[in-house]
Design a protein around this motif. Sequence first.
Motif, PDB file in Angstrom:
ATOM      1  N   ILE A 128       0.859  -1.185   0.000  1.00 45.96           N
ATOM      2  CA  ILE A 128       0.000   0.000   0.000  1.00 45.96           C
ATOM      3  C   ILE A 128       0.888   1.226   0.000  1.00 45.96           C
ATOM      4  CG2 ILE A 128      -1.862   1.184   1.189  1.00 45.96           C
ATOM      5  CD1 ILE A 128      -2.583  -1.506   2.435  1.00 45.96           C
ATOM      6  N   GLU A 129       1.314   1.651  -1.164  1.00 45.33           N
ATOM      7  CA  GLU A 129       2.097   2.869  -1.265  1.00 45.33           C
ATOM      8  C   GLU A 129       1.810   3.509  -2.618  1.00 45.33           C
ATOM      9  OE1 GLU A 129       5.909   1.259  -0.527  1.00 45.33           O
ATOM     10  OE2 GLU A 129       6.089   0.360  -2.492  1.00 45.33           O
ATOM     11  N   GLY A 130       2.195   4.793  -2.709  1.00 41.90           N
ATOM     12  CA  GLY A 130       1.960   5.519  -3.958  1.00 41.90           C
ATOM     13  C   GLY A 130       0.482   5.783  -4.148  1.00 41.90           C
ATOM     14  N   TRP A 134      -3.399   6.298  -1.697  1.00 39.66           N
ATOM     15  CA  TRP A 134      -4.459   7.309  -1.748  1.00 39.66           C
ATOM     16  C   TRP A 134      -5.829   6.650  -1.960  1.00 39.66           C
ATOM     17  CZ3 TRP A 134      -3.928  12.086  -0.147  1.00 39.66           C
ATOM     18  CH2 TRP A 134      -2.636  12.628  -0.092  1.00 39.66           C
ATOM     19  N   THR A 135      -5.873   5.646  -2.862  1.00 43.78           N
ATOM     20  CA  THR A 135      -7.146   4.943  -3.096  1.00 43.78           C
ATOM     21  C   THR A 135      -7.615   4.264  -1.815  1.00 43.78           C
ATOM     22  OG1 THR A 135      -6.302   4.443  -5.298  1.00 43.78           O
ATOM     23  CG2 THR A 135      -8.299   3.305  -4.623  1.00 43.78           C
ATOM     24  N   TYR A 136      -6.680   3.591  -1.153  1.00 45.04           N
ATOM     25  CA  TYR A 136      -7.019   2.849   0.071  1.00 45.04           C
ATOM     26  C   TYR A 136      -7.517   3.795   1.151  1.00 45.04           C
ATOM     27  CZ  TYR A 136      -6.647  -0.987   3.386  1.00 45.04           C
ATOM     28  OH  TYR A 136      -6.933  -1.970   4.290  1.00 45.04           O
ATOM     29  N   THR A 137      -6.768   4.922   1.312  1.00 43.76           N
ATOM     30  CA  THR A 137      -7.162   5.874   2.362  1.00 43.76           C
ATOM     31  C   THR A 137      -8.521   6.500   2.044  1.00 43.76           C
ATOM     32  OG1 THR A 137      -4.821   6.352   2.540  1.00 43.76           O
ATOM     33  CG2 THR A 137      -6.276   7.801   3.753  1.00 43.76           C
ATOM     34  N   SER A 138      -8.761   6.843   0.776  1.00 47.83           N
ATOM     35  CA  SER A 138     -10.076   7.434   0.470  1.00 47.83           C
ATOM     36  C   SER A 138     -11.188   6.407   0.638  1.00 47.83           C
ATOM     37  CB  SER A 138     -10.143   8.054  -0.926  1.00 47.83           C
ATOM     38  OG  SER A 138      -9.246   7.492  -1.792  1.00 47.83           O
ATOM     39  N   SER A 139     -10.889   5.109   0.393  1.00 43.65           N
ATOM     40  CA  SER A 139     -11.934   4.103   0.599  1.00 43.65           C
ATOM     41  C   SER A 139     -12.294   4.009   2.085  1.00 43.65           C
ATOM     42  CB  SER A 139     -11.513   2.746   0.044  1.00 43.65           C
ATOM     43  OG  SER A 139     -10.683   2.063   0.936  1.00 43.65           O
ATOM     44  N   ILE A 140     -11.274   4.117   2.965  1.00 42.85           N
ATOM     45  CA  ILE A 140     -11.558   4.077   4.406  1.00 42.85           C
ATOM     46  C   ILE A 140     -12.361   5.304   4.807  1.00 42.85           C
ATOM     47  CG2 ILE A 140     -10.550   4.064   6.714  1.00 42.85           C
ATOM     48  CD1 ILE A 140      -8.213   2.607   5.622  1.00 42.85           C
ATOM     49  N   PHE A 141     -12.003   6.458   4.225  1.00 43.97           N
ATOM     50  CA  PHE A 141     -12.714   7.692   4.549  1.00 43.97           C
ATOM     51  C   PHE A 141     -14.186   7.570   4.160  1.00 43.97           C
ATOM     52  CE2 PHE A 141     -13.328  12.046   5.383  1.00 43.97           C
ATOM     53  CZ  PHE A 141     -14.076  12.581   4.352  1.00 43.97           C
ATOM     54  N   PHE A 142     -14.451   7.059   2.952  1.00 39.24           N
ATOM     55  CA  PHE A 142     -15.843   6.914   2.511  1.00 39.24           C
ATOM     56  C   PHE A 142     -16.596   5.928   3.386  1.00 39.24           C
ATOM     57  CE2 PHE A 142     -16.399   9.744  -0.797  1.00 39.24           C
ATOM     58  CZ  PHE A 142     -15.317   9.758  -1.642  1.00 39.24           C
ATOM     59  N   ARG A 143     -15.894   4.859   3.799  1.00 38.48           N
ATOM     60  CA  ARG A 143     -16.529   3.880   4.693  1.00 38.48           C
ATOM     61  C   ARG A 143     -17.014   4.571   5.964  1.00 38.48           C
ATOM     62  NH1 ARG A 143     -12.354  -0.728   5.786  1.00 38.48           N
ATOM     63  NH2 ARG A 143     -11.640  -0.899   3.646  1.00 38.48           N
TER      64      ARG A 143
END
Lengths: 262, 219
Positions: A128-130, A134-143
């Motif tokens: 999980i880098e690069g 960002w995709t992973y973090t935004s998915s957690i935020f939306f969750r």
Amino acid sequence: MDWGALHTILGGVNKHSTSIGKIWLTVLFIFRIMILVVAAEKVWGDEQDDFVCNTLQPGCRNVCYDHFFPISHIRLWALQLIFVSTPALLVAMHVAYRRHEKKRQFRKGDQKCEYKDIEEIRKQRFRIEGSLWWTYTSSIFFRLVFEAVFMYAFYFMYDGFRMPRLMKCNAWPCPNTVDCFVSRPTEKTVFTIFMIAVSSICILLNVAELCYLLTKFFLRRSKRAGNSKQQPNHENKEETKQNEMNELISDSCQNTVIGFSS
Amino acid sequence: MSWAFLRDLLSGVNKYSTGIGRIWVAVVFMFRLLVYVAAAENIWKREHDEFECNIKQPGCENVCFDHFFPVSHIRLWALQLIIVSTPSLLVVFHVAYRENREKQHNQKLYRNPGKIDGGLLCTYLISLILKTGLEIFFLVLFYKLYNGFKIPRLVKCDIKPCPNTVDCYISKPTEKMIFLYFLVATSCLCIVLNLSELSYLIFKYSIKCYLKRHMKKQQ
């Protein structure tokens, strides 16, 4: 097509999640989806049939039920689970896109590509880098946002999390204020509180995962800022060890999550 | 035979789709199929039993229910899901035809039978146009059949054998309306995805064509 299909889709995401993400996924499937399918659906199964009003006026019961339950608890939970699971698909799509790019490089015979065959690309676990970070973090935020929105909607629609035994209704065509009795109010209250508690645990897990990712990001940045060429190798060895441990934990978690159908 | 069949079908389509096509498949799975099976089906399960008229005349309820719900919302929804997913099969058939041709002639006729170019591009564009057309058709059908996307609490009915104008009450109208709006919203989202995929493909391939011609002229 049922919750089992969702399990298959999200199982693929599991490989590329952090340890906290894997715990979240397990909590989601065991304590929310499984409880919903196996227990909660049966508790709410007879909700309109056993909603009884103290009147013989035809139509009064229908109208009062519709007034007090604009959308049933069980449907709201099903929608919440679907919406909360959807951001994980963003990660799955991003991973699939990366794999597709690597396969294209491999087919072109790019010398930069370090894979021996296509199977290796298919089985590879991306870090999980690069842009994936960002995709992973935004998915957690939306969750987090979806969980919070649904919990608030629940609280707002039902004035708290308790299911009352008796409701007074005077919507037309009820001739006057009529007593209506909800079926299984205590059992419903218990399950509601249980689902709310598990939602809160999921919110906490998501917040912890977000903090973990942000901390990792800032640590990596500060290390890179004052780093020499030799140290990254040492850092990689530690991270690969951590990844192997994560894989072991996730494999044991996967074995306990049995595929099920509703 | 169940929804799992449709799911497997669409997974096959996913392989030959563009990025936007894959988003479309994901939207159909998660927001339409899964919501239908997990939530919406149960709301309409006992719609006839719970449809109540203020009359004891036998047959009046049956006749009024039939008058107001010629085709139940949930059945129209299921039909829409099946019919809208079907044009994607054209692409799968075309790819299978290409692979069959290669096998028959025992030589590599195409660089990649699954790549969207030439005839397969036409098939893909046709499938997109069909999908969009069918979505719009079903939305218009819903609108015309049910006078907009509203579900009233009370409907008045005076068809024989009902002796006079009778009040009939629909069960769970608010919940049904919420899910109906959800259906309309996801249909519109799918229409938007299909149209953007259509414009993306047309734009991409016209640029490619133009560049090819430009290169030929330079040579």
